[in-house]
Design a protein around this motif. Structure first.
Motif, mmCIF file in Angstrom:
data_model
loop_
_atom_site.group_PDB
_atom_site.id
_atom_site.type_symbol
_atom_site.label_atom_id
_atom_site.label_comp_id
_atom_site.label_asym_id
_atom_site.label_seq_id
_atom_site.Cartn_x
_atom_site.Cartn_y
_atom_site.Cartn_z
ATOM 1 N N GLU A 77 44.413 36.254 49.584
ATOM 2 C CA GLU A 77 43.941 35.644 50.824
ATOM 3 C C GLU A 77 45.106 35.547 51.798
ATOM 4 O O GLU A 77 46.245 35.323 51.392
ATOM 5 C CB GLU A 77 43.392 34.249 50.546
ATOM 6 C CG GLU A 77 42.097 34.246 49.783
ATOM 7 C CD GLU A 77 41.515 32.848 49.656
ATOM 8 O OE1 GLU A 77 41.965 31.945 50.385
ATOM 9 O OE2 GLU A 77 40.631 32.675 48.832
ATOM 10 N N PRO A 78 44.848 35.716 53.089
ATOM 11 C CA PRO A 78 45.948 35.585 54.057
ATOM 12 C C PRO A 78 46.427 34.136 54.120
ATOM 13 O O PRO A 78 45.660 33.202 53.899
ATOM 14 C CB PRO A 78 45.317 36.030 55.378
ATOM 15 C CG PRO A 78 43.850 35.861 55.186
ATOM 16 C CD PRO A 78 43.584 36.046 53.725
ATOM 17 N N ALA A 79 47.684 33.967 54.425
ATOM 18 C CA ALA A 79 48.250 32.632 54.542
ATOM 19 C C ALA A 79 47.640 31.925 55.754
ATOM 20 O O ALA A 79 47.330 32.565 56.760
ATOM 21 C CB ALA A 79 49.764 32.731 54.704
ATOM 22 N N ALA A 123 30.141 34.517 32.955
ATOM 23 C CA ALA A 123 29.968 34.211 34.374
ATOM 24 C C ALA A 123 31.295 33.798 35.006
ATOM 25 O O ALA A 123 31.633 34.233 36.120
ATOM 26 C CB ALA A 123 28.926 33.114 34.550
ATOM 27 N N ALA A 124 32.054 32.960 34.308
ATOM 28 C CA ALA A 124 33.352 32.529 34.837
ATOM 29 C C ALA A 124 34.310 33.710 34.950
ATOM 30 O O ALA A 124 35.045 33.843 35.934
ATOM 31 C CB ALA A 124 33.944 31.446 33.944
ATOM 32 N N LEU A 125 34.288 34.585 33.967
ATOM 33 C CA LEU A 125 35.154 35.759 34.003
ATOM 34 C C LEU A 125 34.765 36.707 35.136
ATOM 35 O O LEU A 125 35.625 37.292 35.795
ATOM 36 C CB LEU A 125 35.102 36.493 32.667
ATOM 37 C CG LEU A 125 36.040 37.675 32.513
ATOM 38 C CD1 LEU A 125 37.477 37.244 32.691
ATOM 39 C CD2 LEU A 125 35.843 38.328 31.168
ATOM 40 N N ARG A 136 37.269 37.773 42.403
ATOM 41 C CA ARG A 136 38.304 37.233 43.291
ATOM 42 C C ARG A 136 39.584 38.061 43.219
ATOM 43 O O ARG A 136 40.248 38.290 44.226
ATOM 44 C CB ARG A 136 38.626 35.781 42.925
ATOM 45 C CG ARG A 136 37.539 34.787 43.232
ATOM 46 C CD ARG A 136 37.421 34.569 44.689
ATOM 47 N NE ARG A 136 38.664 34.032 45.197
ATOM 48 C CZ ARG A 136 38.775 33.231 46.221
ATOM 49 N NH1 ARG A 136 37.714 32.870 46.875
ATOM 50 N NH2 ARG A 136 39.938 32.808 46.621
ATOM 51 N N ALA A 137 39.922 38.528 42.031
ATOM 52 C CA ALA A 137 41.127 39.346 41.873
ATOM 53 C C ALA A 137 40.957 40.699 42.554
ATOM 54 O O ALA A 137 41.906 41.243 43.121
ATOM 55 C CB ALA A 137 41.452 39.532 40.393
#
Length: 68
Positions: A30-32, A16-18, A24-25
């Motif tokens: 994410e924009p600054a 699940a964590a992976l 997310r990868a």
């Protein structure tokens, strides 16, 4: 590579964590904070050139005149 530093996760917890890390990868960076958002697709000038470019017919000039 992911390394478990503390604890003893079960294979399900580790999977699940992976999955979260991989999702997310795949989403990209994410924009600054404070950065301007990217322009929407409808304002992209390249969308005009996506289709086939047609050549005008022999009497195309006659359709360009608008009496008024």
């Amino acid at each position: 590579m992911i390394k478990v530093v503390r604890g003893n996760p079960t294979p399900e917890e580790l999977a699940a964590a992976l999955a979260v890390v991989r999702a997310r990868a795949a989403a990209g960076p994410e924009p600054a904070p404070g950065a301007a958002p990217p322009p929407p697709g409808w304002s992209d000038p390249a969308r005009i050139a996506r289709g086939e470019i047609r050549r005008p017919g022999p009497r195309a000039w006659a359709r360009t005149y608008w009496p008024g």
